[in-house]
Design a protein around this motif. Structure first.
Motif, short mmCIF file in Angstrom:
data_model
loop_
_atom_site.label_atom_id
_atom_site.label_comp_id
_atom_site.label_asym_id
_atom_site.label_seq_id
_atom_site.Cartn_x
_atom_site.Cartn_y
_atom_site.Cartn_z
N ASP A 9 0.85 -1.18 0.00
CA ASP A 9 0.00 0.00 0.00
C ASP A 9 0.90 1.25 0.00
OD1 ASP A 9 -1.80 2.04 0.45
OD2 ASP A 9 -2.58 1.25 2.33
N LEU A 10 0.68 2.15 -0.96
CA LEU A 10 1.54 3.33 -1.12
C LEU A 10 0.97 4.57 -0.45
CD1 LEU A 10 2.65 2.91 -4.85
CD2 LEU A 10 4.02 2.50 -2.79
N SER A 11 -0.08 4.42 0.34
CA SER A 11 -0.70 5.58 0.99
C SER A 11 0.31 6.40 1.78
CB SER A 11 -1.84 5.14 1.91
OG SER A 11 -2.85 4.48 1.21
N ASN A 12 1.22 5.71 2.47
CA ASN A 12 2.21 6.40 3.29
C ASN A 12 3.50 6.73 2.52
OD1 ASN A 12 0.57 6.36 5.61
ND2 ASN A 12 1.25 4.29 6.12
N ILE A 18 -2.84 9.17 -1.65
CA ILE A 18 -3.65 8.39 -2.58
C ILE A 18 -3.36 6.91 -2.34
CG2 ILE A 18 -4.06 7.83 -5.01
CD1 ILE A 18 -3.42 10.77 -5.62
N ARG A 19 -4.44 6.13 -2.20
CA ARG A 19 -4.30 4.71 -1.88
C ARG A 19 -4.20 3.89 -3.16
NH1 ARG A 19 -5.46 2.01 2.90
NH2 ARG A 19 -5.72 -0.25 2.70
N GLU A 20 -2.99 3.60 -3.55
CA GLU A 20 -2.70 2.67 -4.64
C GLU A 20 -1.63 1.72 -4.12
OE1 GLU A 20 -4.27 2.21 -7.27
OE2 GLU A 20 -5.34 4.07 -7.72
N HIS A 21 -1.31 0.71 -4.90
CA HIS A 21 -0.30 -0.24 -4.42
C HIS A 21 0.83 -0.38 -5.43
CE1 HIS A 21 -2.33 -3.15 -7.10
NE2 HIS A 21 -1.16 -3.77 -7.09
N ALA A 22 1.97 -0.79 -4.92
CA ALA A 22 3.12 -1.16 -5.75
C ALA A 22 3.16 -2.68 -5.84
CB ALA A 22 4.41 -0.63 -5.15
N ASP A 23 3.38 -3.20 -7.02
CA ASP A 23 3.51 -4.65 -7.16
C ASP A 23 4.58 -5.19 -6.22
OD1 ASP A 23 1.57 -4.67 -9.08
OD2 ASP A 23 2.93 -4.88 -10.78
N HIS A 24 5.74 -4.53 -6.24
CA HIS A 24 6.87 -4.93 -5.39
C HIS A 24 7.58 -3.65 -4.95
CE1 HIS A 24 6.15 -8.83 -7.26
NE2 HIS A 24 6.24 -8.21 -8.43
N LEU A 25 8.12 -3.65 -3.73
CA LEU A 25 8.79 -2.46 -3.21
C LEU A 25 10.00 -2.86 -2.38
CD1 LEU A 25 7.25 0.77 -1.85
CD2 LEU A 25 8.87 -0.46 -0.39
N ILE A 26 11.07 -2.07 -2.53
CA ILE A 26 12.28 -2.29 -1.75
C ILE A 26 12.85 -0.94 -1.34
CG2 ILE A 26 13.76 -2.37 -3.81
CD1 ILE A 26 15.46 -4.45 -2.34
N GLU A 27 13.37 -0.83 -0.13
CA GLU A 27 14.02 0.38 0.35
C GLU A 27 15.53 0.15 0.36
OE1 GLU A 27 12.31 1.95 3.89
OE2 GLU A 27 10.25 1.60 3.22
N VAL A 28 16.28 1.05 -0.26
CA VAL A 28 17.73 0.87 -0.37
C VAL A 28 18.45 2.04 0.30
CG1 VAL A 28 17.46 -0.42 -2.52
CG2 VAL A 28 17.93 2.02 -2.64
N ARG A 308 -8.98 9.27 -5.37
CA ARG A 308 -8.24 8.46 -6.34
C ARG A 308 -7.51 9.40 -7.30
NH1 ARG A 308 -9.75 3.12 -6.65
NH2 ARG A 308 -7.73 2.99 -7.73
N GLY A 309 -6.48 8.88 -7.91
CA GLY A 309 -5.68 9.68 -8.82
C GLY A 309 -6.49 10.26 -9.96
N GLU A 310 -7.43 9.47 -10.50
CA GLU A 310 -8.21 9.96 -11.64
C GLU A 310 -9.12 11.12 -11.23
OE1 GLU A 310 -10.17 5.87 -10.59
OE2 GLU A 310 -8.16 6.76 -10.59
N GLU A 311 -9.55 11.15 -9.95
CA GLU A 311 -10.36 12.28 -9.48
C GLU A 311 -9.52 13.55 -9.40
OE1 GLU A 311 -13.49 10.91 -6.28
OE2 GLU A 311 -11.58 9.88 -5.91
N VAL A 312 -8.29 13.40 -8.91
CA VAL A 312 -7.38 14.55 -8.84
C VAL A 312 -7.13 15.10 -10.23
CG1 VAL A 312 -5.06 15.30 -8.21
CG2 VAL A 312 -6.29 13.69 -6.73
N MET A 313 -6.85 14.21 -11.18
CA MET A 313 -6.51 14.65 -12.52
C MET A 313 -7.71 15.26 -13.24
SD MET A 313 -3.38 14.28 -12.56
CE MET A 313 -3.24 14.86 -14.26
#
Length: 344
Positions: A9-12, A18-28, A308-313
């Protein structure tokens, strides 16, 4: 290699909330970890998205492939001269904390850029600026990993091709991953307080002697009064760039709108205030479902919760079209659009 998380979840991870998700995420945190993450993405044939503080993005849908979050840390003085000091900061450093660190070390130059959200690594992409100062004014060089050549390259100011809220990194999204940034700061303040409303705030202090920390405090006060705190209501800061028009266009607009703010540029063109244009078009404070226009600064679109992103746009496009219709001036979106919208 640090752990890869799935369906995150990418909300934070974006200040718009905006609440969307990343398929995969890594912090480097290091170059080695970054190279490992890129190698994994290549093996898996995943597209790559790089995130800093998520303060200048709008998520239009899920972010496919691998999202890499830069979390490198480090600030240091590289060299000192009679009038200036060269500093270096890692890409994952918080920008505002860097400005405060510089002031703590008696260095001037960053005070007008106080409280700009985001990370150091994101600052050259947009050539961030505020109150008459841009990153390019202080910039020395940066290191970036070139994904096309698999090399770490050093960019001087000319190579960055800085322009108003623009750079070579913005024009080639995904190719360069910024690792660290070097800035040339001043031992003796040369304050820039000629940009409204900072000039008014400075005069009200009654101070005659230059004081960079006071300027930083004034900038923070102005920004807090005009720009909503993203921890309280989601936003990406200024949503539109201030448009730059030819002088004859500005004169025509001024004839019809004598109160319109104008800022002549060295090139002979004139910068207009996008927020003023949006306000005059009647959009300030408007709310449309979960999205709206900030009542204190019409340049800021906000997420009242669940947007949602489409509402913002959609709201942004309606504002843009209305400003064109009323003033004949095109507004350009400042945040970067990420994610692929879901089609049905």
């Amino acid at each position: 290699m640090t752990a890869v998380r799935d369906a995150v979840d990418l909300s934070n991870y974006n200040t718009f909330g905006i609440r969307e998700h990343a398929d995969h995420l890594i912090e480097v945190e290091t170059l080695s970890q970054l190279l490992d993450a890129l190698a994994l993405a290549e093996r898996k044939r995943w597209p790559v998205t790089v995130l800093g503080g998520g303060s200048n993005i709008v998520l239009a849908g899920p972010v496919r492939g691998l999202t890499i979050c830069m979390r490198s840390r480090g600030r240091r003085v590289l060299s000192r001269a009679d009038e200036s000091v060269l500093i270096e900061a890692a890409a994952g450093e918080n920008w505002h904390r860097l400005t405060m660190w510089a002031l703590d070390h008696g260095l001037s130059g960053l005070e007008n850029l106080s409280l700009i959200p985001g990370t150091v690594g994101a600052s050259p992409v947009q050539n961030i600026g505020a109150y008459g100062v841009e990153l390019a004014d202080l910039f020395d060089s940066l290191d970036a990993y070139d994904r096309d050549t698999a090399q770490v390259l050093r960019f001087d100011r000319q190579a960055c091709e800085f322009a108003y809220r623009d750079s070579v990194f913005k024009r080639h999204p995904g190719r360069f991953i910024i690792l660290c940034v070097r800035l040339r700061l001043l031992r003796t303040p040369q304050l820039r307080v000629d940009y409204e409303p900072l000039r008014t705030a400075w005069h009200e202090t009654g101070l005659a002697r230059a004081d960079a920390r006071v300027v930083a405090e004034l900038v923070c006060r102005i920004r807090r009064a005009k720009l909503p705190d993203p921890t309280r209501i989601g936003n990406a800061g200024s949503f539109f760039k201030n448009p730059v028009v030819a002088s004859d266009v500005a004169q025509t607009l001024l004839a019809a709108n004598p109160a319109m703010p104008c800022y002549p540029q060295q090139t002979g063109s004139v910068k207009l205030a996008a927020g003023w244009l949006i306000d005059q078009a009647g959009w300030r404070g408007l709310r449309r479902g979960a999205v709206g226009v900030n009542p204190d600064q019409a340049l800021v679109l906000v997420n009242h919760g669940g947007a949602r992103g489409e509402e913002v746009m959609a709201l942004a496009e309606d504002i843009r079209a209305d400003v064109v219709r009323r003033f004949g001036v095109e507004l350009e979106m400042e945040p970067q659009l990420l994610g692929l919208p879901i089609t049905h």
